[in-house]
Design an enzyme around this catalytic site. Sequence first.
Site, PDB file in Angstrom:
ATOM      1  N   CYS A 138     -60.225   5.452-101.707  1.00 19.23           N
ATOM      2  CA  CYS A 138     -60.083   3.604-102.298  1.00 19.23           C
ATOM      3  C   CYS A 138     -58.685   3.722-103.267  1.00 19.23           C
ATOM      4  CB  CYS A 138     -60.981   4.014-102.732  1.00 19.23           C
ATOM      5  SG  CYS A 138     -61.617   1.786-103.947  1.00 19.23           S
ATOM      6  N   CYS A 141     -59.217   1.625-106.381  1.00 18.44           N
ATOM      7  CA  CYS A 141     -60.609   1.889-107.523  1.00 18.44           C
ATOM      8  C   CYS A 141     -59.589   3.604-108.119  1.00 18.44           C
ATOM      9  CB  CYS A 141     -61.135   2.716-106.917  1.00 18.44           C
ATOM     10  SG  CYS A 141     -62.125   1.993-105.405  1.00 18.44           S
ATOM     11  N   ASP A 142     -58.386   4.295-106.721  1.00 17.65           N
ATOM     12  CA  ASP A 142     -58.060   5.136-107.734  1.00 17.65           C
ATOM     13  C   ASP A 142     -56.292   5.344-107.983  1.00 17.65           C
ATOM     14  OD1 ASP A 142     -60.286   6.316-108.075  1.00 17.65           O
ATOM     15  OD2 ASP A 142     -60.434   6.983-106.737  1.00 17.65           O
TER      16      ASP A 142
END
Length: 317
Positions: A138, A141-142
């Site tokens: 992701c 997200c990261d």
Amino acid sequence: MSEELEHVKCLIIGSGPAGYTAAIYAARADLKPVMITGMQMGGQLTQTTDVENFPGYPGGVMGPEMMEDFRKQAERFGTDIRFGYVSNVDFSGPVHKVIVDENTTILADTVIVSTGATAKWLGLPSEEKYNGFGVSACAVCDGFFFKNQDVVIVGAGDTAAEEATYLAKLCNKVTMLVRRDEFRASKAMVNRVLKTKNIEILYNSETKEILGDGKGVTAVKVVNNVTREETDVPATGFFVAIGHKPNTDIFKDWLTMDDVGYIITQPDSTATEIEGVFVCGDAQDKIYRQAVTAAGTGCMAALEAERYLAAKEDVEA
Ligand code: NDP
């Protein structure tokens, strides 16, 4: 004499952000929800580390800890949370049948499906070893953790194209591994990738291994599947964007899905063609797939379930 089956107003299948949010709303509306958690209680976020984009956690939070908070909040309002998995459903009647752990049938007036999706992985041992330590499925997200660094992303669909351009804004350089000599992504998305200066595309290229120093990723061994030439691409992050599989197989005889298995809900709604069955989160969302959007649709599903039950009671009264 056969035992009478348990009959509940609202049964929630799955325990990610969508399911827990549905549970909080349904419990507060006095629907006395029962939740069947699934085998991975807490869902995909229990496999991630820091979550920094969920509102309400100004200092960030670890994924498993956040899901514990969701669980506690759902429990506080009386959600009956049961560890187990739904092995089958029967939506043929006005009351829905849900079979838990292959052997227990629960009757439910409303069912909220929040079974989520599972990211596809390449299946390399090094990918598993560095998952959460440089390897991620992701980018939104990261990506932040790889600011001004070099990263590699694998995949050639719309998700990979979108995530590559997202990463390019944060990272120094993005190397994109496309296994064929062309993209699967739409023309518009490909054009955006091609126009981004710090994205390098390696066609006919596959990941042989993710290299690391034991603590994190240092490079990716890439093999050209035409020439068989191998190259080590230096990178601290490795993003896998080769698709997701929604966990919806048990619903395929009852609910309309696209060819990948995402359940189709009515526009601006979580309702399906079966009265009293609502679907939220990644089981129906192939575009955003964020915890916060899943939570949003979980809220919608519970409100819609509540309204459906209220309307039914009015008719029966
Ligand atoms: P897709 O299934 O569309 O694409 C997966 C990509 O991963 C393909 O390019 C495929 O390669 C590649 N791939 C699969 N397995 C491997 C492997 N083992 N090694 C290397 N590469 C691999 O998934 P997406 O998640 O990209 O998209 C899913 C759906 O969601 C699509 O319908 C898409 O249009 C939609 N979507 C729409 C968005 C938007 O509108 N903004 C954003 C994101 C998704 P190959 O092409 O060779 O098969």
